[in-house]
Every structure is written in C-alpha cells, then in structure tokens.
Write a protein that holds these residues in place. Structure first.
Motif, PDB file in Angstrom:
ATOM      1  N   SER A 187      -7.264   3.720  -0.140  1.00  0.00           N
ATOM      2  CA  SER A 187      -6.574   5.012  -0.133  1.00  0.00           C
ATOM      3  C   SER A 187      -5.637   5.185  -1.330  1.00  0.00           C
ATOM      4  CB  SER A 187      -5.772   5.180   1.162  1.00  0.00           C
ATOM      5  OG  SER A 187      -4.760   4.194   1.240  1.00  0.00           O
ATOM      6  N   THR A 188      -5.514   4.168  -2.170  1.00  0.00           N
ATOM      7  CA  THR A 188      -4.603   4.227  -3.318  1.00  0.00           C
ATOM      8  C   THR A 188      -5.362   4.599  -4.592  1.00  0.00           C
ATOM      9  OG1 THR A 188      -4.873   1.920  -4.034  1.00  0.00           O
ATOM     10  CG2 THR A 188      -3.272   2.344  -2.254  1.00  0.00           C
ATOM     11  N   LYS A 189      -4.608   4.762  -5.662  1.00  0.00           N
ATOM     12  CA  LYS A 189      -5.193   5.045  -6.982  1.00  0.00           C
ATOM     13  C   LYS A 189      -5.332   3.762  -7.808  1.00  0.00           C
ATOM     14  CE  LYS A 189      -3.371   9.758  -7.276  1.00  0.00           C
ATOM     15  NZ  LYS A 189      -4.506  10.380  -6.678  1.00  0.00           N
ATOM     16  N   LEU A 190      -5.319   2.627  -7.136  1.00  0.00           N
ATOM     17  CA  LEU A 190      -5.354   1.328  -7.797  1.00  0.00           C
ATOM     18  C   LEU A 190      -6.589   1.185  -8.694  1.00  0.00           C
ATOM     19  CD1 LEU A 190      -3.668  -1.286  -7.832  1.00  0.00           C
ATOM     20  CD2 LEU A 190      -5.192  -2.182  -6.090  1.00  0.00           C
ATOM     21  N   VAL A 203       0.842  -1.205   0.000  1.00  0.00           N
ATOM     22  CA  VAL A 203       0.000   0.000   0.000  1.00  0.00           C
ATOM     23  C   VAL A 203       0.875   1.251   0.000  1.00  0.00           C
ATOM     24  CG1 VAL A 203      -1.694   1.333   1.315  1.00  0.00           C
ATOM     25  CG2 VAL A 203      -1.978  -1.153   1.056  1.00  0.00           C
ATOM     26  N   LYS A 204       1.888   1.258   0.840  1.00  0.00           N
ATOM     27  CA  LYS A 204       2.805   2.410   0.921  1.00  0.00           C
ATOM     28  C   LYS A 204       3.458   2.666  -0.435  1.00  0.00           C
ATOM     29  CE  LYS A 204       7.220   2.982   2.857  1.00  0.00           C
ATOM     30  NZ  LYS A 204       8.201   2.556   3.832  1.00  0.00           N
ATOM     31  N   LEU A 228      -6.244  -0.584   0.662  1.00  0.00           N
ATOM     32  CA  LEU A 228      -6.125  -0.288  -0.768  1.00  0.00           C
ATOM     33  C   LEU A 228      -7.084   0.821  -1.213  1.00  0.00           C
ATOM     34  CD1 LEU A 228      -5.642  -3.862  -2.237  1.00  0.00           C
ATOM     35  CD2 LEU A 228      -3.950  -2.015  -2.179  1.00  0.00           C
ATOM     36  N   LEU A 252       2.350   1.719  -3.450  1.00  0.00           N
ATOM     37  CA  LEU A 252       1.317   2.187  -4.390  1.00  0.00           C
ATOM     38  C   LEU A 252       1.084   3.681  -4.221  1.00  0.00           C
ATOM     39  CD1 LEU A 252      -1.292  -0.719  -4.096  1.00  0.00           C
ATOM     40  CD2 LEU A 252       0.166  -0.223  -6.071  1.00  0.00           C
ATOM     41  N   LEU A 253       1.013   4.122  -2.964  1.00  0.00           N
ATOM     42  CA  LEU A 253       0.769   5.538  -2.676  1.00  0.00           C
ATOM     43  C   LEU A 253       1.964   6.412  -3.083  1.00  0.00           C
ATOM     44  CD1 LEU A 253      -0.965   5.193   0.798  1.00  0.00           C
ATOM     45  CD2 LEU A 253      -2.016   6.091  -1.293  1.00  0.00           C
ATOM     46  N   THR A 285      -1.127   2.299 -10.447  1.00  0.00           N
ATOM     47  CA  THR A 285      -2.542   1.965 -10.659  1.00  0.00           C
ATOM     48  C   THR A 285      -2.803   0.480 -10.899  1.00  0.00           C
ATOM     49  OG1 THR A 285      -2.392   2.412 -13.029  1.00  0.00           O
ATOM     50  CG2 THR A 285      -3.039   4.268 -11.598  1.00  0.00           C
ATOM     51  N   ASN A 329       2.097   6.427  -6.949  1.00  0.00           N
ATOM     52  CA  ASN A 329       0.817   6.582  -7.663  1.00  0.00           C
ATOM     53  C   ASN A 329       0.582   5.462  -8.672  1.00  0.00           C
ATOM     54  OD1 ASN A 329      -0.217   8.927  -6.413  1.00  0.00           O
ATOM     55  ND2 ASN A 329       1.262  10.141  -7.573  1.00  0.00           N
TER      56      ASN A 329
END
Length: 136
Positions: A84-87, A44-45, A82, A47-48, A53, A51
């Motif tokens: 909180s991410t732009k996934l 998660v960290k 997840l 991914l954030l 996807t 950015n």
C-alpha cells in the motif's frame, strides 16, 4: 536526520534530503510478537504519511528467539502491508543467523514484492544503493 515518533514500538529516523527512512528491527520473542508486528505497522504508517520511497532496516542488533514459522508470519504480513506504500527500494542490514536470513529471502521470493529489495552487510553500502538510480 529527523527522529520520528519516539513513542512508537520502533526507532525511526528520516533523511528528507535522500528520502530514506531508517529503522531498527525489533526483537522476535514469544513475549513480544505483538510489539514486533506493531513496529512493522509503524514503519508502514510512516511510509504512507510521508510518501517515503526508500527504507533501510538494520536487523543486526535484534534478537530472535521464536520459531522460523512465527518469524516468517510477521515478515509476510509486513511485506503484504508494504504493497500500500510508494516504496521503491528496501535495503536491509543482515544478521549472522542463517535460519533467519533464509526466512527473509523466502518471504521476499514468495511475496512477489513490487519494489527492489537487497540485503547488505553494512550501512554505508546500503545507503549508497538507496541513493543510486539503480534498482539492482
């Protein structure tokens, strides 16, 4: 392919050309549940921070020796984080463990995740889907 943070609880590689984060699922044992949680927090960290996807997690080699309840609890926290991410797309390479696969699908169904999720049996097919414009 860029290797990210070799000191983390999970091996992560990033394909910047296709914006895909590759990771290998941690083992699930009573002794390392904290490490499993930390590994997913690291995903998660990452991914954030970048950015990212799209993500591909290979679960085939990870070992599970905990109750389905404990496994599901870790996955639920991961799914929640997840958000909180732009996934946009999450591909997962499946295991042969039916209980584990059932647990994963239950979490995906119950979490109402805001991104496309698919299980695959092999990496090339998963990568092809991640690269495609389709979410189904």
């Amino acid at each position: 392919m860029i290797n990210l943070d070799n000191n983390s609880a999970i091996k992560l590689e990033y394909d910047a050309t296709h914006d895909i984060l590759f990771g290998y699922c941690p083992d699930f044992t009573d002794m390392n549940m904290t490490e499993a949680n930390m590994a997913f927090q690291e995903v998660v960290k990452t991914l954030l921070q970048h950015n990212i996807t799209k993500v591909l997690i290979d679960s085939r080699m990870s070992y599970m020796d905990v109750s389905t309840h404990k496994h599901k609890a870790v996955l639920e926290m991961f799914a929640l984080n997840l958000y909180s991410t732009k996934l946009k797309k999450f591909a997962r390479i499946m295991t042969e463990n039916e209980d584990r696969e059932s647990s994963v699908l239950q979490v995906v169904d119950e979490a109402n995740i805001p991104f496309a999720f698919r299980n695959f049996r092999d990496i090339p097919t998963a990568v092809e889907w991640l690269k495609s414009q389709s979410n189904s």
